[in-house]
Design an enzyme around this catalytic site. Structure first.
Site, PDB file in Angstrom:
ATOM      1  N   TYR A  82      -9.720 -11.967  -0.155  1.00  0.00           N
ATOM      2  CA  TYR A  82      -9.151 -12.593   1.268  1.00  0.00           C
ATOM      3  C   TYR A  82      -7.622 -12.173   1.493  1.00  0.00           C
ATOM      4  CZ  TYR A  82      -9.097 -15.677   5.162  1.00  0.00           C
ATOM      5  OH  TYR A  82      -9.124 -16.432   6.607  1.00  0.00           O
ATOM      6  N   CYS A  87       0.847  -1.226  -0.113  1.00  0.00           N
ATOM      7  CA  CYS A  87       0.063   0.174  -0.015  1.00  0.00           C
ATOM      8  C   CYS A  87       0.699   1.549   0.158  1.00  0.00           C
ATOM      9  CB  CYS A  87      -0.879   0.130   1.166  1.00  0.00           C
ATOM     10  SG  CYS A  87      -2.223  -1.285   1.202  1.00  0.00           S
ATOM     11  N   SER A  93       8.009   1.934   8.018  1.00  0.00           N
ATOM     12  CA  SER A  93       6.484   2.005   7.504  1.00  0.00           C
ATOM     13  C   SER A  93       6.041   3.163   7.993  1.00  0.00           C
ATOM     14  CB  SER A  93       5.792   0.618   8.229  1.00  0.00           C
ATOM     15  OG  SER A  93       6.552  -0.488   7.899  1.00  0.00           O
ATOM     16  N   GLU A  97      -4.545  -9.908   3.371  1.00  0.00           N
ATOM     17  CA  GLU A  97      -4.251  -9.449   4.840  1.00  0.00           C
ATOM     18  C   GLU A  97      -4.862  -8.419   5.416  1.00  0.00           C
ATOM     19  OE1 GLU A  97      -0.149  -9.519   7.604  1.00  0.00           O
ATOM     20  OE2 GLU A  97      -0.050  -9.602   5.346  1.00  0.00           O
ATOM     21  N   ILE A  98      -4.879  -7.369   4.669  1.00  0.00           N
ATOM     22  CA  ILE A  98      -5.308  -6.156   4.951  1.00  0.00           C
ATOM     23  C   ILE A  98      -7.121  -6.142   5.091  1.00  0.00           C
ATOM     24  CG2 ILE A  98      -5.708  -5.024   2.626  1.00  0.00           C
ATOM     25  CD1 ILE A  98      -5.128  -2.371   3.944  1.00  0.00           C
ATOM     26  N   ASN A  99      -7.664  -6.899   4.323  1.00  0.00           N
ATOM     27  CA  ASN A  99      -8.956  -7.266   4.665  1.00  0.00           C
ATOM     28  C   ASN A  99      -9.380  -7.918   5.691  1.00  0.00           C
ATOM     29  OD1 ASN A  99     -10.313  -5.649   2.574  1.00  0.00           O
ATOM     30  ND2 ASN A  99     -10.948  -7.435   1.331  1.00  0.00           N
ATOM     31  N   GLU A 128       4.471  -1.832  12.333  1.00  0.00           N
ATOM     32  CA  GLU A 128       3.500  -2.667  11.773  1.00  0.00           C
ATOM     33  C   GLU A 128       3.857  -4.145  11.386  1.00  0.00           C
ATOM     34  OE1 GLU A 128       2.251  -2.792   7.769  1.00  0.00           O
ATOM     35  OE2 GLU A 128       3.805  -1.463   7.168  1.00  0.00           O
ATOM     36  N   THR A 129       3.144  -5.187  11.759  1.00  0.00           N
ATOM     37  CA  THR A 129       3.464  -6.396  11.377  1.00  0.00           C
ATOM     38  C   THR A 129       3.241  -6.805   9.910  1.00  0.00           C
ATOM     39  OG1 THR A 129       1.561  -7.223  12.249  1.00  0.00           O
ATOM     40  CG2 THR A 129       3.432  -6.963  13.757  1.00  0.00           C
ATOM     41  N   ARG A 168       4.598   1.423  -0.485  1.00  0.00           N
ATOM     42  CA  ARG A 168       5.826   1.471  -1.180  1.00  0.00           C
ATOM     43  C   ARG A 168       5.780   0.639  -2.501  1.00  0.00           C
ATOM     44  NH1 ARG A 168      10.032   1.314   2.026  1.00  0.00           N
ATOM     45  NH2 ARG A 168       8.499   1.437   3.883  1.00  0.00           N
TER      46      ARG A 168
END
Length: 335
Positions: free
Chosen positions: A190, A61, A110, A192-194, A115-116, A63
């Site tokens: 599906y 999102c 980040s 990771e951010i969703n 953030e992980t 970089r």
């Protein structure tokens, strides 16, 4: 698989990264840079530089970066093309490339400090490149050690706790817009951010959450609908778009109806955006540019001691790589 006969890293050939991030660019500019780097795959063909070049493309999102062992002129040509967009890309070579990726994987570079999610994004980019190419030993070494030390850095408490995250900001925006917790929420993709946003909202009391993906997910505890059954005429109050490939994966006739429900809100987490900018209703649409602006308002400063310690680890691994390459050269010369 590791390439055989790898060329020594030296003055002519660098292990480098060229890219842009949230610091230098808008979302639209990052989309344009991503297109340039994707098109640049042709520059890695043998007829261009006499031998095949490998690379890892990291696109998130915030970089867009390309890592490669390549001649300086390849990086220079990419930089010149990116600069035509009015953007100044960064380029780090050799030990500075190591330091950069280690800080990225550790969450210190980040927008959401600590953030992980970036750890998983780096890993997926590396694994995808390894499946599609015969990566050089240097690239394998760089990514494997950065992922390892990023994980160690977090386990030791070096990475700061991310107080303001995208799920928290989405929750705040839904509250600001007075979205009822019984409202129907649709997550398409599906990603990771969703998943992180959906599970956060579920913990906050939102009870009507539906996921739409290519196929049924047996382990998912939320409602599901497959893409073939998706209909934007259904009363979804908020729609979350988690993948840029959705723009082409769903029929145009379906997209035309996404705004038919009055006051529907759409969050577009994709880079490139799933919805072209000219098709949206600005007051009902939130993209990563807006989210980035919110995150900047709450971003913490990086602890210089943490930054220094992770860079020192990266420099040690860079020295270790050079020692290994020298030993391989000696073995090859004596064979």
């Amino acid at each position: 698989m590791v390439r055989e006969g790898e060329e020594r890293i030296g003055n002519r050939v660098s292990l480098g990264v060229i890219g842009v991030s949230y610091r230098e660019t808008t979302l639209q500019q990052r989309e344009q840079v991503l297109h340039i780097l994707q098109q640049a795959q042709g520059s890695f063909r043998p007829e261009v530089f006499q031998e095949e070049r490998d690379y890892v493309l990291l696109a998130t999102c915030h970089r867009v970066e390309l890592y490669s062992v390549a001649p300086a002129e390849l990086f220079d040509s990419l930089a010149q093309e990116i600069e035509l967009l009015g953007v100044s890309p960064y380029f780090y070579r050799n030990q500075d490339c190591f330091a950069h990726l280690f800080c990225v994987a550790g969450g210190l570079d980040s927008l959401v400090l600590g953030e992980t999610e970036i750890q998983g994004q780096v890993k997926r980019a590396y694994l995808q490149a390894a499946r599609e190419q015969k990566l050089s030993f240097a690239l394998h070494f760089l990514f494997q050690k950065a992922l390892k030390e990023g994980k160690v850095f977090r386990a030791k408490g070096g990475a700061p706790y991310a107080e303001i995250t995208i799920p928290i900001l989405v929750d705040q925006e839904l509250r600001r817009r007075q979205i009822d917790k019984k409202a129907s929420l649709l997550f398409i993709g599906y990603s990771e951010i969703n998943r992180s946003v959906a599970y956060h909202l579920q913990r906050q009391g939102f009870s009507c959450i539906t996921f739409c993906s290519r196929q049924q997910l047996p382990t998912l505890s939320m409602r599901q609908v497959v893409r073939e059954e998706l209909c934007f005429q259904d009363p979804y109050r908020v729609v979350f778009l988690g993948s840029s490939e959705l723009q082409y994966a769903l029929p145009h006739s379906l997209w035309e109806s996404i705004w038919d429900i009055p006051d529907r809100i759409v969050f577009d987490f994709a880079v490139p955006r799933a919805l072209p900018s000219h098709t949206v209703f600005p007051h009902r649409y939130v993209d990563m540019d807006q989210i980035s602006d919110w995150l900047r308002e709450h971003r913490k400063e990086v602890n210089s001691a943490h930054l220094h310690s992770l860079r020192e680890v990266a420099y040690r691994y860079w020295n270790s790589l050079n020692q290994r390459l020298e030993r391989r050269d000696c073995v090859g010369a004596n064979a």
